[in-house]
Design an enzyme around this catalytic site. Structure first.
Site, mmCIF file in Angstrom:
data_model
loop_
_atom_site.group_PDB
_atom_site.id
_atom_site.type_symbol
_atom_site.label_atom_id
_atom_site.label_comp_id
_atom_site.label_asym_id
_atom_site.label_seq_id
_atom_site.Cartn_x
_atom_site.Cartn_y
_atom_site.Cartn_z
ATOM 1 N N GLU A 65 0.818 -1.221 0.000
ATOM 2 C CA GLU A 65 0.000 0.000 0.000
ATOM 3 C C GLU A 65 0.849 1.268 0.000
ATOM 4 O OE1 GLU A 65 -2.957 -0.017 3.089
ATOM 5 O OE2 GLU A 65 -3.948 -1.803 2.320
ATOM 6 N N GLU A 107 -4.872 -8.701 0.648
ATOM 7 C CA GLU A 107 -5.562 -8.385 1.907
ATOM 8 C C GLU A 107 -7.030 -8.169 1.606
ATOM 9 O OE1 GLU A 107 -4.164 -5.099 4.419
ATOM 10 O OE2 GLU A 107 -2.089 -5.650 3.990
HETATM 11 C C1 BGP Z 1 -4.299 -2.088 5.804
HETATM 12 C C2 BGP Z 1 -2.834 -2.310 6.184
HETATM 13 C C3 BGP Z 1 -2.655 -3.271 7.315
HETATM 14 C C4 BGP Z 1 -3.718 -3.188 8.414
HETATM 15 C C5 BGP Z 1 -5.142 -2.989 7.881
HETATM 16 C C6 BGP Z 1 -6.179 -2.733 8.981
HETATM 17 O O1 BGP Z 1 -4.437 -0.916 5.111
HETATM 18 O O2 BGP Z 1 -2.071 -2.812 5.092
HETATM 19 O O3 BGP Z 1 -1.343 -3.106 7.794
HETATM 20 O O4 BGP Z 1 -3.363 -2.243 9.340
HETATM 21 O O5 BGP Z 1 -5.158 -1.960 6.925
HETATM 22 O O6 BGP Z 1 -6.204 -1.432 9.427
HETATM 23 P P1 BGP Z 1 -6.994 -0.911 10.717
HETATM 24 O O7 BGP Z 1 -6.497 -1.678 11.886
HETATM 25 O O8 BGP Z 1 -6.671 0.534 10.813
HETATM 26 O O9 BGP Z 1 -8.458 -1.146 10.533
#
Ligand code: BGP
Length: 458
Positions: free
Chosen positions: A165, A363
């Site tokens: 990202e 993801e």
């Molecule tokens: C994505 C990232 C992860 C993780 C996820 C959840 O954008 O790649 O590293 O953090 O988001 O994010 P959050 O815990 O802020 O909901």
């Protein structure tokens, strides 16, 4: 039954800073997260910092056992740059090499294929002190870090990612003021974005020069941009949002060049980065052969209602407003929209506009605040998460049937982990974590996931 192709990769993803812990052990240098927590811990939810990550450094053997128990055939981790190179460059830390060798070997021994990412928001502090991604020298140091990783681990790791990202460290770090160094400086943001695209290409160049034969790509968080209506200015708003949010990294990564319309906007606002001809050539000639896609939610936009403030720092929102669509489906525990068809639209876009490059979902997941309320007899009953996965997989499957070249699906995440500013607020894991005892317990979704991978579908 929804059946996936035979060799489909099923697994999950995580990152070094979010899981390892041991931030001050075995010679690891500080990264921006360590430093920031030391100096401003109030920025983090409940004041919990990266030193409270889920202890993967110590518990990796046990955790890899859980990967197997939940049916993973693959798993993404990231290598911590500041663990490998405490200063960001120079002497490699042998303890780090030993750790990552052990992890990779243990995974392979357990039938879990390692997918390795090289940068997940975690700039070494010493390099941040000299300007981080704003500094061209840091791009070269990253190139050396990447090359070292390929040389040491490339005999066993056949799927590499240069960045996770990349838009996040650009926007959060350089114009939204969310992540360290929390600048609001659009010109710096453009320079950082450009240097990131360059750093990725530089890593790919070394990978090819070393004659390695695996896949190498970038993980981009793609959010399809949907206009409020077919009205001309709504369509234009969606087009521009797409330039900034998706094409900004997708085009240089896959096509080796920046979209002309995006460059025109950057020029118009006098934000062009410093770029040499040689470096642009590196970007042109070193494109990815594999793409990772993180998908959480769509982006809905409409034409701007008010004129932008001419004195405000430039943001992409100069050209569009966010549109809240009535009736949209919301994850009530996290506040993000759930739009399963987005995954299909992404797949079709890659098929039709990006040469149908080989790709995978790197993801996709559902964060839940206060998840302990779903605890029954010691196990989180996360049916909402199982449904979330099923619904997304159904659309992904449809896209594959229509020719999308998607070869895998990794969820976010394996064990509930620490997450940047939100710490442990939103739980995403297939496995729950007791913060006090560090005890891991497989959730209902973790059991379901095993079934999914054993049956190659559901
Ligand atoms: C994505 C990232 C992860 C993780 C996820 C959840 O954008 O790649 O590293 O953090 O988001 O994010 P959050 O815990 O802020 O909901």
């Amino acid at each position: 039954m929804i059946k996936f192709p035979k060799e489909f990769y099923f697994g999950s993803a995580a990152s070094a800073t979010q899981t390892e812990g041991a931030n001050y052990e075995d010679g690891k240098g500080k990264n921006i997260w360590d430093y920031w927590y030391e100096t401003e811990n109030f920025r983090f939810h409940n004041n919990i910092g990266p030193n409270n990550a889920s202890t993967f450094y110590k518990n990796y053997k046990n955790d890899i056992g859980l990967l197997k128990e939940t049916g993973h055939n693959s798993f993404r981790l990231s290598i911590s740059w500041s663990r490998m190179f405490p200063k960001g460059f120079g002497e490699v830390n042998e303890k780090a090499v030993e750790f990552y060798n052990n992890v990779i070997n243990e995974m392979i021994k357990n039938g879990v294929e390692p997918f390795v990412n090289l940068f997940h928001f975690d700039m070494p502090m010493e390099l941040q002190n000299i300007g981080g991604w704003e500094n061209r020298d840091v791009v070269s140091y990253y190139g050396e870090f990447a090359k070292t990783c390929f040389e040491i681990f490339g005999d066993r790791v056949k799927h590499w990612f240069t960045f996770n990202e990349p838009m996040v460290h650009v926007e959060c770090g350089y114009y939204l003021g969310y992540h360290y160094p929390y600048k609001v400086d659009p010109k710096a943001a453009v320079q950082v974005a450009y240097h990131t695209a360059l750093a990725s290409a530089l890593a790919i160049k070394s990978y090819k020069e070393l004659g390695q034969d695996g896949k190498i790509g970038m993980i981009i968080n793609l959010s399809p941009c949907y206009p409020r209506s077919e009205y001309k200015s709504d369509l234009k708003a969606a087009y521009i949002a797409d330039l900034f949010c998706n094409k900004s990294f997708l085009d240089p990564a896959i096509k080796g060049e920046f979209t002309k319309d995006l460059v025109d906007i950057i020029k118009k606002h006098d934000l062009m980065p410093i770029a040499s001809k040689e470096d642009l050539k590196i970007i042109k000639e070193n494109t990815i052969n594999f793409l990772g896609v993180n998908y959480y939610q769509p982006r809905r936009v409409c034409a701007k209602e008010h004129m932008p403030n001419p004195d405000a720092p430039f943001m992409p929102e100069y050209y569009y407003d966010h549109y809240i669509m009535p009736g949209r489906k919301i994850n009530p525990h996290r506040g993000w929209e759930i739009y399963e068809k987005g995954i299909y639209d992404i797949a079709i876009n890659i098929r039709d506009n990006y040469d149908n490059i080989e790709w995978m979902i790197t993801e996709n997941g559902m964060g839940v605040e206060g998840e302990e309320k779903f605890l029954v007899n010691g196990v989180i009953q996360d049916d909402y998460r199982i449904n979330f996965y099923k619904d997304h997989l159904t659309w992904l499957h449809k896209a594959i049937e229509e020719g999308a070249n998607c070869v895998g699906y990794h969820v976010w995440t394996f064990i509930d982990n620490w997450s940047w500013l939100n710490s442990y607020k939103n739980r995403y894991g297939l496995v729950s974590l007791n913060l006090e005892t560090q005890e891991r317990t497989i959730k209902k979704s973790g059991r379901w996931f095993k079934n999914l991978t054993e049956n190659n579908g559901f």
